[in-house]
Design an enzyme around this catalytic site. Structure first.
Site, PDB file in Angstrom:
ATOM      1  N   ASN A 106       0.814  -1.220   0.000  1.00 38.91           N
ATOM      2  CA  ASN A 106       0.000   0.000   0.000  1.00 38.91           C
ATOM      3  C   ASN A 106       0.847   1.269   0.000  1.00 38.91           C
ATOM      4  OD1 ASN A 106      -1.969  -1.880   0.191  1.00 38.91           O
ATOM      5  ND2 ASN A 106      -2.752  -1.259   2.200  1.00 38.91           N
ATOM      6  N   THR A 151     -14.538  36.680 -33.485  1.00 35.50           N
ATOM      7  CA  THR A 151     -15.293  36.351 -32.267  1.00 35.50           C
ATOM      8  C   THR A 151     -16.583  35.724 -32.783  1.00 35.50           C
ATOM      9  OG1 THR A 151     -16.477  38.455 -32.147  1.00 35.50           O
ATOM     10  CG2 THR A 151     -14.373  38.348 -30.977  1.00 35.50           C
ATOM     11  N   HIS A 152     -17.113  34.771 -32.058  1.00 32.70           N
ATOM     12  CA  HIS A 152     -18.302  34.015 -32.519  1.00 32.70           C
ATOM     13  C   HIS A 152     -18.060  33.397 -33.902  1.00 32.70           C
ATOM     14  CE1 HIS A 152     -20.645  36.183 -29.360  1.00 32.70           C
ATOM     15  NE2 HIS A 152     -19.797  37.147 -29.683  1.00 32.70           N
ATOM     16  N   SER A 273      -7.790  10.512 -49.015  1.00 29.26           N
ATOM     17  CA  SER A 273      -8.989   9.682 -48.953  1.00 29.26           C
ATOM     18  C   SER A 273      -8.816   8.506 -49.893  1.00 29.26           C
ATOM     19  CB  SER A 273     -10.195  10.523 -49.363  1.00 29.26           C
ATOM     20  OG  SER A 273     -11.214   9.697 -49.880  1.00 29.26           O
ATOM     21  N   LYS A 279      -8.818  14.802 -51.905  1.00 34.24           N
ATOM     22  CA  LYS A 279      -8.904  15.124 -50.479  1.00 34.24           C
ATOM     23  C   LYS A 279      -7.549  15.285 -49.814  1.00 34.24           C
ATOM     24  CE  LYS A 279     -11.873  15.706 -48.026  1.00 34.24           C
ATOM     25  NZ  LYS A 279     -12.820  14.806 -47.367  1.00 34.24           N
ATOM     26  N   ASN A 281      -6.849  15.727 -45.791  1.00 33.61           N
ATOM     27  CA  ASN A 281      -7.545  15.808 -44.506  1.00 33.61           C
ATOM     28  C   ASN A 281      -6.580  16.112 -43.352  1.00 33.61           C
ATOM     29  OD1 ASN A 281      -9.961  15.089 -45.795  1.00 33.61           O
ATOM     30  ND2 ASN A 281      -9.483  12.909 -45.579  1.00 33.61           N
ATOM     31  N   GLU A 286      -7.281  16.513 -36.156  1.00 32.54           N
ATOM     32  CA  GLU A 286      -8.533  15.877 -35.711  1.00 32.54           C
ATOM     33  C   GLU A 286      -8.256  14.859 -34.610  1.00 32.54           C
ATOM     34  OE1 GLU A 286     -11.136  16.198 -39.788  1.00 32.54           O
ATOM     35  OE2 GLU A 286      -9.661  14.633 -39.593  1.00 32.54           O
ATOM     36  N   TYR A 313      -6.465   2.303   1.868  1.00 34.43           N
ATOM     37  CA  TYR A 313      -6.326   1.603   0.594  1.00 34.43           C
ATOM     38  C   TYR A 313      -7.495   0.665   0.312  1.00 34.43           C
ATOM     39  CZ  TYR A 313      -4.678  -1.162  -3.265  1.00 34.43           C
ATOM     40  OH  TYR A 313      -4.596  -1.770  -4.492  1.00 34.43           O
ATOM     41  N   GLN A 318      -6.491   0.329  -7.838  1.00 32.06           N
ATOM     42  CA  GLN A 318      -5.525  -0.266  -8.762  1.00 32.06           C
ATOM     43  C   GLN A 318      -5.629   0.300 -10.187  1.00 32.06           C
ATOM     44  OE1 GLN A 318      -3.693  -4.278  -8.380  1.00 32.06           O
ATOM     45  NE2 GLN A 318      -5.229  -4.829  -9.889  1.00 32.06           N
ATOM     46  N   LYS A 321      -3.096   3.433 -12.162  1.00 35.36           N
ATOM     47  CA  LYS A 321      -1.905   3.449 -13.010  1.00 35.36           C
ATOM     48  C   LYS A 321      -2.236   3.494 -14.491  1.00 35.36           C
ATOM     49  CE  LYS A 321      -0.824   0.227 -10.323  1.00 35.36           C
ATOM     50  NZ  LYS A 321      -1.525   0.792  -9.140  1.00 35.36           N
TER      51      LYS A 321
HETATM   52  N1  ARG Z   1      -1.262  -3.836  -7.238  1.00 37.49           N
HETATM   53  C1  ARG Z   1      -1.786  -3.053  -6.181  1.00 37.49           C
HETATM   54  C2  ARG Z   1      -2.254  -1.703  -6.710  1.00 37.49           C
HETATM   55  O1  ARG Z   1      -1.831  -1.354  -7.733  1.00 37.49           O
HETATM   56  C3  ARG Z   1      -0.774  -2.856  -5.128  1.00 37.49           C
HETATM   57  C4  ARG Z   1      -1.319  -2.672  -3.779  1.00 37.49           C
HETATM   58  C5  ARG Z   1      -1.932  -3.913  -3.294  1.00 37.49           C
HETATM   59  N2  ARG Z   1      -2.310  -3.852  -1.940  1.00 37.49           N
HETATM   60  C6  ARG Z   1      -3.115  -4.752  -1.369  1.00 37.49           C
HETATM   61  N3  ARG Z   1      -3.394  -4.606  -0.146  1.00 37.49           N
HETATM   62  N4  ARG Z   1      -3.643  -5.722  -2.066  1.00 37.49           N
HETATM   63  O2  ARG Z   1      -3.026  -1.011  -6.124  1.00 37.49           O
END
Ligand code: ARG
Length: 459
Positions: A106, A151-152, A273, A279, A281, A286, A313, A318, A321
């Site tokens: 954690n 503007t607009h 295109s 074309k 583009n 975009e 926690y 999770q 990330k």
């Molecule tokens: N893989 C977990 C995460 O990304 C790590 C922390 C896990 N902690 C636990 N008490 N299971 O959040």
């Protein structure tokens, strides 16, 4: 890793959903650096001998090398923390089992993330500065090009093309400044918070933070392991940059259409295109517009994850990330493409000038009268009557004779002819922040100076 109290193994379905290794392996370096620093802290308080600490640090160095060289074999590993520890055990044996004392995944995971994000922030900051530099150089190069300001999305007043371009550059400058706040929140070390209650072994967190390059440490272990505000701040920040990119992209998409024709997007940043041979583009822009808006979706998604979570926690976290990496990758990808697009965009100067029309000088006509001591509201009204007179006669305002003008207001004189000049119009705006040449050069100077002094990227 936690099998002691369990009678049966995790179901394969849960295992699959629970595993984050294929995403969090991206932080393998940070995880290793964090563990090496933690081992040194354990040695300080004699929970590891000098020899054990050295063994652990050396073993982790080898694990890092395996990752670096693509040799690391992922086995039945749940996440990067357990994978690195498992491999360390294979390399150095039992000493590896002493590393995790007082630490939890954690506090480990959020420490790794902060270490990763600090580097990412430095990289994005560099990229933004490169982008601003490209815009400043284009602004310098194209300083004499005049075109309609809108503007607009209606023609409003003539401006310098550079003034328009820098209006976007200033947005990104302000984004760069705001990034410092995200860095500040990220620069606080959570390690030493354990699972939630803290560290029971008198770990010297101050030295640990210093060794890991953090500015300070979290003041409450329960807050530390559940805190992802720095991720929210990063996602929000990235969303705002995304929005700024979409607005620049939208302007350029409009300007590159045949109807406007102010710019031509370089071949290398356009696509064709498969059906219509003519074309051309602006896909680069975009994509920037579409992906740039999408970042806010990631921000909202994570806000929902955090909302109503119980203290400390929870596994819901999770997903943090994937969102952090995703926002970073998207932003860097868009920036790369937009930098190239702006660097190579070709301005069609004559189309820009042709798009200027005398009605855009109606305000100047009012200012002309103001300079002859007519109060602005009255001057505005008179100028409006001139616009209407020209419209009624189907001529340009500048084609009205002095007599016709005098019939509308006695304040008109032969010097009114000076009004019908776009360059003169633009050059009125000399005060700080305006579109006159000196003022735009002033902006270029300010941005140049800022770029020169802020070269040192904080790590
Ligand atoms: N893989 C977990 C995460 O990304 C790590 C922390 C896990 N902690 C636990 N008490 N299971 O959040």
């Amino acid at each position: 890793m936690w099998g002691g109290r369990f009678k049966s193994a995790t179901s394969p379905e849960l295992k699959e959903l629970n595993a984050s290794i294929h995403i969090d392996k991206r932080m393998y370096k940070e995880d290793i650096v964090g563990s090496q620093a933690y081992a040194k802290s354990l040695e300080q308080i004699h929970l590891l001998t000098k020899v054990e600490c050295a063994e652990i640090c050396k073993g982790l160095e080898q694990v890092k090398l395996e990752w670096d060289n693509g040799k690391f074999v992922i086995k039945d590993d749940e996440d990067i923390h357990s994978a690195n520890e498992r491999r360390l055990k294979e390399i150095i044996g039992n000493a590896a089992h002493k590393l995790h004392v007082g630490r939890s995944r954690n506090d480990q995971v959020t420490t790794d993330m902060k270490l990763w994000l600090k580097k990412a922030i430095a990289e994005i900051e560099n990229k933004l500065k490169t982008f601003i530099n490209v815009m400043v150089n284009r602004a310098r190069l194209d300083i004499d090009v005049l075109f309609p300001g809108y503007t607009h999305l209606q023609r409003a007043q003539p401006v310098r093309w550079s003034h328009w371009l820098l209006s976007h550059a200033w947005n990104f400058k302000s984004d760069t400044d705001k990034l410092q706040q995200v860095l500040k929140s990220t620069n606080v070390m959570p390690l030493g918070s354990g699972a939630l209650a803290g560290n029971p072994f008198e770990i010297d967190r101050f030295t640990l933070a210093k060794n890991l390059g953090f500015d300070s440490m979290t003041p409450n272990s329960m807050q530390a392991v559940g805190d992802r505000d720095y991720i929210v701040e990063f996602l929000f920040w990235a969303s705002l940059v995304g929005v700024h990119l979409t607005r620049l992209a939208e302007d350029l998409i409009i300007y590159s259409s045949k109807e406007f024709g102010f710019v031509k997007i370089h071949d290398s940043f356009s696509t064709g295109s498969s059906l219509m041979p003519q074309k051309r583009n602006p896909d680069s822009l975009e994509l920037a517009r579409g992906l740039g808006s999408g970042i806010f979706g990631q921000c909202c998604s994570f806000m929902m994850t955090l909302s109503s979570l119980p203290s400390t926690y929870n596994k819901d976290l999770q997903s943090d990330k994937e969102l952090m990496f995703g926002a970073y990758d998207k932003l860097m990808g868009i920036l790369e493409v937009v930098i190239g697009t702006v660097e190579s965009v070709q301005i069609n100067e004559s189309r820009c000038v042709e798009a200027l029309t005398f009605d855009m000088l109606a305000t100047d006509l009012a200012y002309y009268l103001v300079r002859k001591s007519v109060p602005f509201r009255e001057a505005h009204h008179i100028a409006g009557q001139v616009v209407a007179a020209a419209e009624n006669r189907s001529v340009e305002m500048c084609d009205l004779t002095l007599e016709e003008l005098k019939a509308i207001s006695i304040h008109f004189d032969s010097d009114v002819a000076r009004v019908w000049n776009y360059e003169n119009s633009v050059e009125q705006y000399q005060s700080f922040g305006g579109t006159a040449k000196n003022s735009v050069l002033g902006q270029i100077h300010l941005l140049d100076a800022w770029l020169a002094t802020s070269n040192e990227i904080p790590q």
